[in-house]
Design a protein around this motif. Structure first.
Motif, PDB file in Angstrom:
ATOM      1  N   THR A 571       6.028  17.365 -10.448  1.00 33.10           N
ATOM      2  CA  THR A 571       6.554  15.825 -10.795  1.00 33.10           C
ATOM      3  C   THR A 571       5.677  15.634 -11.929  1.00 33.10           C
ATOM      4  OG1 THR A 571       4.503  14.742  -9.418  1.00 33.10           O
ATOM      5  CG2 THR A 571       6.894  14.949  -8.477  1.00 33.10           C
ATOM      6  N   SER A 572       4.824  16.629 -12.783  1.00 33.22           N
ATOM      7  CA  SER A 572       4.207  16.279 -13.997  1.00 33.22           C
ATOM      8  C   SER A 572       4.975  16.625 -15.362  1.00 33.22           C
ATOM      9  CB  SER A 572       2.879  17.034 -14.010  1.00 33.22           C
ATOM     10  OG  SER A 572       2.303  16.927 -15.175  1.00 33.22           O
ATOM     11  N   GLN A 573       5.270  15.163 -15.854  1.00 31.50           N
ATOM     12  CA  GLN A 573       6.114  15.279 -17.271  1.00 31.50           C
ATOM     13  C   GLN A 573       5.068  15.995 -18.165  1.00 31.50           C
ATOM     14  OE1 GLN A 573       9.551  14.938 -17.298  1.00 31.50           O
ATOM     15  NE2 GLN A 573       9.470  14.845 -15.132  1.00 31.50           N
ATOM     16  N   ALA A 574       3.777  15.707 -17.992  1.00 36.28           N
ATOM     17  CA  ALA A 574       2.937  16.425 -19.150  1.00 36.28           C
ATOM     18  C   ALA A 574       2.802  17.874 -19.201  1.00 36.28           C
ATOM     19  CB  ALA A 574       1.475  15.710 -19.046  1.00 36.28           C
ATOM     20  N   ILE A 575       3.077  18.257 -17.883  1.00 31.98           N
ATOM     21  CA  ILE A 575       3.217  19.778 -17.990  1.00 31.98           C
ATOM     22  C   ILE A 575       4.318  20.340 -18.019  1.00 31.98           C
ATOM     23  CG2 ILE A 575       2.883  21.794 -16.259  1.00 31.98           C
ATOM     24  CD1 ILE A 575       0.759  20.288 -14.802  1.00 31.98           C
ATOM     25  N   HIS A 576       5.444  19.570 -17.918  1.00 35.10           N
ATOM     26  CA  HIS A 576       7.048  20.293 -18.030  1.00 35.10           C
ATOM     27  C   HIS A 576       7.289  20.107 -19.604  1.00 35.10           C
ATOM     28  CE1 HIS A 576       7.974  18.510 -13.938  1.00 35.10           C
ATOM     29  NE2 HIS A 576       7.409  19.617 -13.608  1.00 35.10           N
ATOM     30  N   GLN A 577       6.841  19.097 -20.134  1.00 32.63           N
ATOM     31  CA  GLN A 577       7.239  19.018 -21.662  1.00 32.63           C
ATOM     32  C   GLN A 577       6.256  18.288 -22.250  1.00 32.63           C
ATOM     33  OE1 GLN A 577      10.371  16.144 -21.915  1.00 32.63           O
ATOM     34  NE2 GLN A 577      10.058  15.153 -19.860  1.00 32.63           N
ATOM     35  N   GLY A 578       4.974  18.141 -22.118  1.00 29.45           N
ATOM     36  CA  GLY A 578       4.059  17.583 -22.985  1.00 29.45           C
ATOM     37  C   GLY A 578       3.394  18.382 -23.978  1.00 29.45           C
ATOM     38  N   ILE A 595      -0.218  16.546 -22.623  1.00 27.30           N
ATOM     39  CA  ILE A 595       0.052  15.057 -22.610  1.00 27.30           C
ATOM     40  C   ILE A 595       1.448  14.606 -23.059  1.00 27.30           C
ATOM     41  CG2 ILE A 595      -0.871  13.089 -24.393  1.00 27.30           C
ATOM     42  CD1 ILE A 595      -3.069  15.184 -25.485  1.00 27.30           C
ATOM     43  N   HIS A 596       1.796  13.700 -22.216  1.00 22.91           N
ATOM     44  CA  HIS A 596       2.975  13.145 -22.284  1.00 22.91           C
ATOM     45  C   HIS A 596       2.849  11.716 -21.848  1.00 22.91           C
ATOM     46  CE1 HIS A 596       7.451  12.846 -22.404  1.00 22.91           C
ATOM     47  NE2 HIS A 596       7.513  12.214 -21.369  1.00 22.91           N
ATOM     48  N   LEU A 616     -18.348  15.298 -23.625  1.00 19.94           N
ATOM     49  CA  LEU A 616     -16.897  14.775 -23.321  1.00 19.94           C
ATOM     50  C   LEU A 616     -16.344  14.318 -24.821  1.00 19.94           C
ATOM     51  CD1 LEU A 616     -16.142  13.349 -19.864  1.00 19.94           C
ATOM     52  CD2 LEU A 616     -15.875  15.816 -20.565  1.00 19.94           C
ATOM     53  N   THR A 617     -17.609  14.060 -25.542  1.00 21.98           N
ATOM     54  CA  THR A 617     -17.337  13.297 -26.843  1.00 21.98           C
ATOM     55  C   THR A 617     -16.596  14.378 -27.999  1.00 21.98           C
ATOM     56  OG1 THR A 617     -19.696  14.095 -27.746  1.00 21.98           O
ATOM     57  CG2 THR A 617     -19.459  11.797 -26.677  1.00 21.98           C
ATOM     58  N   ARG A 618     -16.649  15.748 -27.456  1.00 26.34           N
ATOM     59  CA  ARG A 618     -15.942  16.710 -28.462  1.00 26.34           C
ATOM     60  C   ARG A 618     -14.488  16.494 -28.239  1.00 26.34           C
ATOM     61  NH1 ARG A 618     -15.178  22.971 -27.260  1.00 26.34           N
ATOM     62  NH2 ARG A 618     -14.354  23.494 -29.331  1.00 26.34           N
ATOM     63  N   PHE A 619     -14.157  15.845 -27.193  1.00 20.69           N
ATOM     64  CA  PHE A 619     -12.679  15.525 -27.287  1.00 20.69           C
ATOM     65  C   PHE A 619     -12.290  14.495 -27.563  1.00 20.69           C
ATOM     66  CE2 PHE A 619     -14.612  18.335 -23.730  1.00 20.69           C
ATOM     67  CZ  PHE A 619     -14.264  19.642 -24.395  1.00 20.69           C
ATOM     68  N   ALA A 620     -12.952  13.526 -28.275  1.00 13.43           N
ATOM     69  CA  ALA A 620     -12.478  12.122 -28.579  1.00 13.43           C
ATOM     70  C   ALA A 620     -11.207  11.891 -29.054  1.00 13.43           C
ATOM     71  CB  ALA A 620     -13.598  11.625 -29.408  1.00 13.43           C
ATOM     72  N   GLU A 621     -10.762  13.067 -29.750  1.00 14.75           N
ATOM     73  CA  GLU A 621      -9.372  12.716 -30.229  1.00 14.75           C
ATOM     74  C   GLU A 621      -8.180  12.517 -29.242  1.00 14.75           C
ATOM     75  OE1 GLU A 621      -7.606  16.861 -31.686  1.00 14.75           O
ATOM     76  OE2 GLU A 621      -9.992  16.866 -32.087  1.00 14.75           O
ATOM     77  N   ILE A 622      -8.604  12.897 -28.082  1.00  7.29           N
ATOM     78  CA  ILE A 622      -7.483  12.694 -26.949  1.00  7.29           C
ATOM     79  C   ILE A 622      -7.480  11.392 -26.612  1.00  7.29           C
ATOM     80  CG2 ILE A 622      -6.888  13.903 -24.748  1.00  7.29           C
ATOM     81  CD1 ILE A 622      -6.932  15.895 -26.870  1.00  7.29           C
ATOM     82  N   GLY A 623      -8.504  10.639 -26.800  1.00  4.66           N
ATOM     83  CA  GLY A 623      -8.500   9.115 -26.492  1.00  4.66           C
ATOM     84  C   GLY A 623      -8.505   8.780 -24.959  1.00  4.66           C
TER      85      GLY A 623
END
Length: 659
Positions: A571-578, A595-596, A616-623
């Protein structure tokens, strides 16, 4: 008064015209109804006759985009006869004689207004009795657009049918076939698994989280030995009776459709089995490759071992390849027991295309897996895939190209800008390159240029693909060691491999038994051992993986783990098409994001044996700062902050999606 008379006259004519229109409409309806009635009456008034030994395809349908159909007719001295058909909408374009007098190929045109029904094909010969063959044109069950194939929202369960479950012991041995033994102690003998065994356990497969099933070939393999694998077909229009009947295959498809699952058929365009019915009387002198050599050495199998392929698959792309290498690759036999079909023969080409369409329509398929994709004539394979996709625009085909080179994989995907102008029309090549790098990256010690960086670079190669999400990726399959074996029995590494593959922008395929750590430790790479019986598939099995009885704790844990990942993925749209973003591995940790919209899935591979604090600050661009994330395995929830502690080596899958 004059005006009134004119108006009256006009009304009189209008009334007469209306009567004519109504009469014409009624006549048209009557004619159409009569046409339906006539077709139905003609169809039901004839008695089925099968004076002819063989006609293929076995039937056809009305309403295809392509109105052409070519019938293969095989019968003693059939070429001496003329052919007649008297059925409205069906006409004979041409009748072709073969090199053998025992074949005819009949080109038919089926007009768009042809009605479904049965009709006789009449084979005439002066001073001899007519031979009849009753052929049926069926109504189509649904439009072409409704044949929807697999995609990145699916997860595919690959099964070797003979080794999965014996649902009907009564069909284990068929006296009319060459191989008559059942021996579960022999890895290369038949063990008795069948179609009913798959149907019986659909609930188990669905409950695990799979949405599609790819069984290895189920067509008749009437070979004297080693026929269990299914890839040496001896009849392209018949379900092997040791697997069951056609009706059982259709029941499997129907049961899967009711569950929203897709049935993928494993097909082989490159070769057949040496015991195929036509090998004793080949229709044309070029029906198979190296045919003259084969016929000269037909009673000496060693005599045609020299005509096997060189397996140099790169000759399909190599701008420097010699003609002799190309010829040896394409025209060589895969093995000495599998004659190489010559798709450059136009009748063989048409036969193969129609056979695929026949199975799609007959069994309501949700996809085709095409074996040994680079081995046949590549221009034919483009036509084969193109004609299928033209008829079924939402369908899916996956092709096997066993290579670790992304450039070769990319070449075979539809729309790739190949320098030679070649377009395969193939939606989904298989991603052997990613499979190899996942194993290598998890097995190697971490260093600047080895370990997880191998996996990272493999995904970075996606720029080479037109649509990476349409590639099929897998941890293992029926031709290679089990993933648990490849990873030296390391359960943690096996979980990392599976979780990574299931979160990639890909179509994942998992081999039966991976969920319970099946392995081939005793003899790594041995095909018979790779295809071990699934425990619980036979009455009397001490271990039953379907119920969990007798499984070890490690097996139960892996089964539960895979079930959780697959059912989240479903059921994960992020995995299906993110969108996909990954960060280069550092300190033995590799992080990937899918990400979706409001859903973000985070996959972390951690190879550290001791607790590790991940910045985790290294991944800040993900928001994600301040957002709640949940571990899909443990259900533990926390808020994304500046760091997290990874307590153990292994994979972590987090999601922002609320339950």
């Amino acid at each position: 008064m004059k005006t009134y008379a004119i108006e009256k006259n006009i009304l009189k004519h209008l009334g007469f015209m209306m009567i004519l229109i109504v009469f014409a409409v009624n006549l048209s309806c009557k004619n159409n109804n009569e046409m339906d009635a006539d077709a139905q009456q003609y169809s039901t008034s004839i008695t089925d006759r099968r004076d002819i030994a063989r006609v293929e395809p076995l039937n056809w349908w009305v309403g295809f985009k392509n109105p052409k159909l070519q019938l293969l007719v095989q019968h003693p001295d059939i070429s001496e006869r003329t052919v007649e058909i008297n059925y409205q909408g069906v006409s004979i374009d041409k009748v072709h004689k073969a090199d053998s007098p025992n074949y005819l190929f009949i080109d038919l045109d089926i007009s768009e207004d042809t009605h479904a029904g049965k009709f006789n094909i009449i084979f005439k010969k002066e001073d001899d009795q007519d031979l009849l063959y009753t052929f049926e044109l069926k109504p189509r069950q649904k439009p072409s657009e409704d044949y929807v194939g697999f995609n990145s929202s699916d997860a595919i369960y690959l099964i070797t049918p003979d080794r999965f479950s014996n649902g009907n012991p009564d069909n284990d041995i068929v006296e009319s076939l060459n191989e008559k033994t059942i021996d579960r102690n022999d890895n290369y003998a038949r063990h008795g698994g069948d179609i009913q065994g798959i149907t019986k356990h659909l609930d188990y497969i669905e409950d695990l989280g799979f949405t599609a099933i790819w069984p290895c070939p189920l067509l008749t393999n009437d070979m004297p030995q080693g026929s269990y694998h299914g890839y040496a077909m001896t009849n392209f229009y018949e379900i092997d009776p040791r697997y069951g009947k056609l009706e059982e295959y259709l029941e499997l498809s129907d049961s899967m459709s009711k569950k929203g699952m897709k049935l993928i058929m494993d097909q082989v365009a490159n070769h057949c089995g040496l015991e195929h019915w036509w090998m004793k009387d080949l229709p044309f002198k070029d029906w198979i490759n190296h045919q003259a050599h084969f016929e000269k050495n037909a009673h000496n199998s060693d005599g045609y071992r020299s005509i096997t392929t060189n397996h140099r698959r790169t000759t399909n792309q190599d701008i420097y390849a010699s003609n002799i290498d190309k010829k040896s690759m394409t025209e060589g036999w895969f093995v000495s027991a599998m004659p190489d079909l010559n798709q450059r023969n136009p009748f063989m080409a048409q036969y193969t295309i129609q056979n695929s369409i026949w199975w799609i329509e007959t069994a309501n398929l949700g996809g085709i897996r095409q074996d040994t994709y680079p081995y046949p004539d590549k221009n034919f394979m483009s036509r084969w895939a193109g004609e299928i996709m033209n008829e079924y625009p939402n369908f899916s085909i996956v092709g096997e190209e066993w290579t670790s080179n992304p450039l070769l994989i990319a070449y075979w995907q539809q729309g790739n800008p190949n320098k030679d102008g070649y377009n395969s029309n193939l939606k989904s090549p298989m991603d052997f390159a990613m499979q190899e790098k996942v194993v290598k990256g998890l097995s190697e010690e971490e260093d600047w240029g080895s370990g997880l960086i191998e996996i990272y670079r493999a995904l970075a190669n996606d720029f080479a693909y037109v649509k990476p999400q349409d590639l099929m990726v897998f941890p293992d399959n029926h031709d290679m060691s089990r993933i648990y074996t490849q990873l030296k029995g390391d359960i943690t590494n096996t979980k990392m491999a599976l979780s990574y593959i299931l979160t990639l922008p890909r179509i994942p395929q998992i081999y039966y038994g991976t969920e319970i750590l099946m392995n081939d430790f005793d003899k790594p790479g041995d095909h018979g051992l790779i295809r071990t019986d699934f425990p619980g598939g036979w009455d009397g099995d001490e271990v039953n993986a379907f119920t969990g009885e007798g499984l070890t704790e490690d097996q139960k844990d892996m089964q539960s783990y895979l079930k959780k990942v697959l059912n989240y993925r479903k059921t994960s749209q992020a995995i299906h098409q993110g969108k996909t973003i990954h960060f280069a591995p550092e300190d033995g940790v590799y992080v990937l994001f899918r990400i979706h919209e409001d859903e973000t899935v985070i996959h972390i591979i951690n190879k550290n044996d001791k607790p590790f604090e991940l910045d985790l600050t290294r991944f800040a661009e993900i928001g994600l700062k301040g957002k709640a994330v949940t571990n899909i395995i443990s259900n533990h929830q926390f808020f994304w902050g500046d760091n997290i502690t990874l307590e153990d080596k292994g994979s972590v899958i987090l999601t922002t999606k609320l339950n």
